[in-house]
Scaffold this motif. Sequence first.
Motif, PDB file in Angstrom:
ATOM      1  N   HIS A 180       5.643  -1.639   2.273  1.00 38.71           N
ATOM      2  CA  HIS A 180       4.730  -0.454   2.195  1.00 38.71           C
ATOM      3  C   HIS A 180       5.480   0.656   1.423  1.00 38.71           C
ATOM      4  O   HIS A 180       6.483   0.944   2.124  1.00 38.71           O
TER       5      HIS A 180
ATOM      6  N   GLN B  50       0.715  -1.122  -0.015  1.00 41.90           N
ATOM      7  CA  GLN B  50       0.047   0.156   0.018  1.00 41.90           C
ATOM      8  C   GLN B  50       1.048   1.273   0.089  1.00 41.90           C
ATOM      9  O   GLN B  50       2.187   0.975   0.316  1.00 41.90           O
ATOM     10  N   HIS B  51       0.253   2.300  -0.329  1.00 44.15           N
ATOM     11  CA  HIS B  51       1.147   3.619  -0.478  1.00 44.15           C
ATOM     12  C   HIS B  51       0.492   4.504   0.692  1.00 44.15           C
ATOM     13  O   HIS B  51      -0.676   4.682   0.779  1.00 44.15           O
ATOM     14  N   TYR B  52       1.585   5.145   1.667  1.00 44.44           N
ATOM     15  CA  TYR B  52       1.107   6.140   2.552  1.00 44.44           C
ATOM     16  C   TYR B  52       1.893   7.370   2.356  1.00 44.44           C
ATOM     17  O   TYR B  52       3.077   7.097   2.464  1.00 44.44           O
TER      18      TYR B  52
END
Length: 124
Positions: free
Chosen positions: A114, A60-62
């Motif tokens: 991530h 995921q991208h944060y």
Amino acid sequence: MSVTFNHTIIAAKDREESARFYRELFEVPQAPSWGVFTNVQLDGGVLLQFAEPPVEIQMQHYAFLVDDDLFDRAYARIQERDIDHWADPHGAEPGRINHNHGGRGVYFTDPAGHGLEMITTPYL
């Protein structure tokens, strides 16, 4: 009532290791944890809840907006720990930061893989 962001669950291979990584990088205190979650609290009461799911973790991208002083300290930790990082999301500019949107930014990964982004100026 207005809408605010409250929490998200971040899949981790080792929830304690991931929570420690975020706490140390972003200089945030340890938060109360419960059940299957190891929590990190950001400004505004936002919780990052780290858990170890029984499935393969999907990247995921944060993205995190930080001030210039924290960017300097966090980027120094990225360099000290030899964490691979890039000026762009595609990894074409390794070992660099960007100066997009009138600020600075960098892309790197956390212990679970991530994709993280740290920026000093919001996109909008």
